[in-house]
Design a protein around this motif. Structure first.
Motif, mmCIF file in Angstrom:
data_model
loop_
_atom_site.group_PDB
_atom_site.id
_atom_site.type_symbol
_atom_site.label_atom_id
_atom_site.label_comp_id
_atom_site.label_asym_id
_atom_site.label_seq_id
_atom_site.Cartn_x
_atom_site.Cartn_y
_atom_site.Cartn_z
ATOM 1 N N ASP A 79 -2.931 41.721 -35.571
ATOM 2 C CA ASP A 79 -2.717 42.785 -36.550
ATOM 3 C C ASP A 79 -1.597 42.405 -37.502
ATOM 4 O OD1 ASP A 79 -0.314 43.516 -35.007
ATOM 5 O OD2 ASP A 79 -1.718 44.512 -33.666
ATOM 6 N N VAL A 80 -1.543 43.139 -38.612
ATOM 7 C CA VAL A 80 -0.525 42.889 -39.622
ATOM 8 C C VAL A 80 -0.113 44.230 -40.225
ATOM 9 C CG1 VAL A 80 -2.144 42.512 -41.539
ATOM 10 C CG2 VAL A 80 0.096 41.463 -41.621
ATOM 11 N N LEU A 81 1.202 44.379 -40.426
ATOM 12 C CA LEU A 81 1.716 45.554 -41.122
ATOM 13 C C LEU A 81 1.583 45.334 -42.625
ATOM 14 C CD1 LEU A 81 4.980 46.393 -39.155
ATOM 15 C CD2 LEU A 81 2.975 47.862 -39.424
ATOM 16 N N LEU A 82 1.148 46.361 -43.310
ATOM 17 C CA LEU A 82 1.059 46.279 -44.762
ATOM 18 C C LEU A 82 2.372 46.738 -45.358
ATOM 19 C CD1 LEU A 82 -2.567 47.611 -45.338
ATOM 20 C CD2 LEU A 82 -1.782 45.277 -44.910
ATOM 21 N N GLY A 83 2.639 46.253 -46.550
ATOM 22 C CA GLY A 83 3.903 46.609 -47.205
ATOM 23 C C GLY A 83 3.689 46.754 -48.688
ATOM 24 N N ALA A 84 4.162 45.775 -49.432
ATOM 25 C CA ALA A 84 4.013 45.799 -50.884
ATOM 26 C C ALA A 84 2.543 45.582 -51.231
ATOM 27 C CB ALA A 84 4.872 44.707 -51.514
ATOM 28 N N ARG A 85 1.988 46.520 -51.982
ATOM 29 C CA ARG A 85 0.558 46.457 -52.312
ATOM 30 C C ARG A 85 0.149 45.147 -52.967
ATOM 31 N NH1 ARG A 85 -1.722 52.262 -54.227
ATOM 32 N NH2 ARG A 85 -1.986 52.993 -52.098
ATOM 33 N N VAL A 86 1.038 44.548 -53.705
ATOM 34 C CA VAL A 86 0.720 43.317 -54.406
ATOM 35 C C VAL A 86 0.393 42.189 -53.417
ATOM 36 C CG1 VAL A 86 3.117 42.528 -54.624
ATOM 37 C CG2 VAL A 86 1.428 41.835 -56.323
ATOM 38 N N HIS A 87 0.884 42.279 -52.167
ATOM 39 C CA HIS A 87 0.660 41.238 -51.163
ATOM 40 C C HIS A 87 -0.317 41.648 -50.067
ATOM 41 C CE1 HIS A 87 3.859 38.998 -52.997
ATOM 42 N NE2 HIS A 87 4.698 40.011 -52.827
ATOM 43 N N ASP A 88 -0.690 42.924 -50.002
ATOM 44 C CA ASP A 88 -1.520 43.415 -48.903
ATOM 45 C C ASP A 88 -2.882 42.746 -48.820
ATOM 46 O OD1 ASP A 88 0.489 45.032 -48.002
ATOM 47 O OD2 ASP A 88 -0.334 46.887 -48.864
ATOM 48 N N GLU A 89 -3.534 42.554 -49.939
ATOM 49 C CA GLU A 89 -4.858 41.916 -49.924
ATOM 50 C C GLU A 89 -4.762 40.513 -49.329
ATOM 51 O OE1 GLU A 89 -8.528 40.607 -52.875
ATOM 52 O OE2 GLU A 89 -6.840 41.705 -53.702
ATOM 53 N N ALA A 90 -3.770 39.747 -49.741
ATOM 54 C CA ALA A 90 -3.593 38.389 -49.219
ATOM 55 C C ALA A 90 -3.290 38.425 -47.721
ATOM 56 C CB ALA A 90 -2.479 37.671 -49.972
ATOM 57 N N ARG A 91 -2.500 39.405 -47.279
ATOM 58 C CA ARG A 91 -2.185 39.535 -45.848
ATOM 59 C C ARG A 91 -3.450 39.786 -45.035
ATOM 60 N NH1 ARG A 91 2.419 42.778 -47.680
ATOM 61 N NH2 ARG A 91 4.311 41.625 -47.205
ATOM 62 N N VAL A 92 -4.293 40.690 -45.508
ATOM 63 C CA VAL A 92 -5.515 41.032 -44.772
ATOM 64 C C VAL A 92 -6.490 39.854 -44.782
ATOM 65 C CG1 VAL A 92 -7.521 42.569 -44.698
ATOM 66 C CG2 VAL A 92 -5.235 43.516 -45.108
ATOM 67 N N ILE A 93 -6.625 39.177 -45.894
ATOM 68 C CA ILE A 93 -7.520 38.016 -45.969
ATOM 69 C C ILE A 93 -7.043 36.917 -45.012
ATOM 70 C CG2 ILE A 93 -8.295 36.121 -47.459
ATOM 71 C CD1 ILE A 93 -8.392 38.233 -49.747
ATOM 72 N N ALA A 94 -5.735 36.660 -44.979
ATOM 73 C CA ALA A 94 -5.187 35.637 -44.078
ATOM 74 C C ALA A 94 -5.398 36.046 -42.616
ATOM 75 C CB ALA A 94 -3.714 35.411 -44.375
ATOM 76 N N LEU A 95 -5.183 37.315 -42.312
ATOM 77 C CA LEU A 95 -5.415 37.835 -40.961
ATOM 78 C C LEU A 95 -6.862 37.620 -40.550
ATOM 79 C CD1 LEU A 95 -4.658 39.754 -38.498
ATOM 80 C CD2 LEU A 95 -5.434 41.620 -39.993
ATOM 81 N N LEU A 96 -7.773 38.025 -41.400
ATOM 82 C CA LEU A 96 -9.200 37.898 -41.115
ATOM 83 C C LEU A 96 -9.588 36.439 -40.896
ATOM 84 C CD1 LEU A 96 -12.026 39.017 -40.853
ATOM 85 C CD2 LEU A 96 -12.152 39.144 -43.337
ATOM 86 N N ARG A 97 -9.123 35.564 -41.747
ATOM 87 C CA ARG A 97 -9.455 34.137 -41.615
ATOM 88 C C ARG A 97 -8.925 33.565 -40.293
ATOM 89 N NH1 ARG A 97 -12.054 30.920 -44.112
ATOM 90 N NH2 ARG A 97 -12.104 32.023 -46.072
ATOM 91 N N ARG A 98 -7.658 33.866 -39.956
ATOM 92 C CA ARG A 98 -7.077 33.357 -38.708
ATOM 93 C C ARG A 98 -7.869 33.825 -37.489
ATOM 94 N NH1 ARG A 98 -2.302 35.070 -41.100
ATOM 95 N NH2 ARG A 98 -2.206 36.909 -39.766
ATOM 96 N N VAL A 99 -8.163 35.106 -37.438
ATOM 97 C CA VAL A 99 -8.838 35.676 -36.275
ATOM 98 C C VAL A 99 -10.273 35.163 -36.181
ATOM 99 C CG1 VAL A 99 -9.676 37.836 -35.255
ATOM 100 C CG2 VAL A 99 -7.352 37.702 -36.171
ATOM 101 N N ALA A 100 -11.008 35.175 -37.282
ATOM 102 C CA ALA A 100 -12.399 34.725 -37.254
ATOM 103 C C ALA A 100 -12.505 33.244 -36.915
ATOM 104 C CB ALA A 100 -13.074 35.013 -38.597
ATOM 105 N N GLU A 101 -11.656 32.423 -37.508
ATOM 106 C CA GLU A 101 -11.710 30.986 -37.221
ATOM 107 C C GLU A 101 -11.360 30.696 -35.765
ATOM 108 O OE1 GLU A 101 -9.244 29.169 -40.236
ATOM 109 O OE2 GLU A 101 -10.890 29.171 -41.699
ATOM 110 N N GLU A 102 -10.387 31.407 -35.225
ATOM 111 C CA GLU A 102 -9.999 31.164 -33.836
ATOM 112 C C GLU A 102 -11.075 31.664 -32.872
ATOM 113 O OE1 GLU A 102 -7.799 29.385 -30.974
ATOM 114 O OE2 GLU A 102 -7.711 29.174 -33.138
#
Length: 134
Positions: A79-102
């Motif tokens: 999981d990831v905490l969201l913060g500044a909206r400008v970075h949230d999309e990148a955080r979620v995409i990185a989270l999804l990629r890490r979890v799916a690839e693993e």
């Protein structure tokens, strides 16, 4: 379920990996949890191999009792905490990629006979959004 999104990520080659994203909150901040299924394994017979396969790339693994005695449905979760909206999309995409690839990596190691799609896991993933929030 409100706050839950299902999908399938296309990975290297022709591999696919199902996932669910859950929206929650923690201490007043939005939190996104990603869960991607690995599949059903005999945990007693595979425990050492599973531990070895995650030793170099530590991940949070979920294990829910499976349909047959001694079997468990494994997932990779993060999981990831969201913060500044400008970075949230990148955080979620990185989270999804890490979890799916693993999850896909573990699937290839422990269940190499098939690449399983969302339809096989959607009922179990739906249950993740019911009363499972930390």
């Amino acid at each position: 379920i409100e706050g839950q999104l299902f999908g399938t990520m296309n990975l290297a080659g022709s591999r696919i990996q199902p996932f669910t994203l859950l929206l929650d909150s923690l201490a007043g901040r939005l939190l996104v949890k990603c869960i991607s299924p690995v599949g059903i394994v005999d945990l007693a017979a595979s425990l050492e191999a599973i531990q070895d396969s995650v030793r170099m790339k530590p991940v949070r693994i979920g294990a829910v009792l499976g349909p047959e005695e001694g079997s468990y449905n494994l997932t990779v979760q993060e999981d990831v905490l969201l913060g500044a909206r400008v970075h949230d999309e990148a955080r979620v995409i990185a989270l999804l990629r890490r979890v799916a690839e693993e999850a896909d990596r573990l699937e290839q190691i422990h269940l190499s006979d098939a690449d399983r799609g969302l339809d096989l896991f959607v009922d179990d993933l739906r249950k993740e959004g019911i009363g499972s929030r930390d």
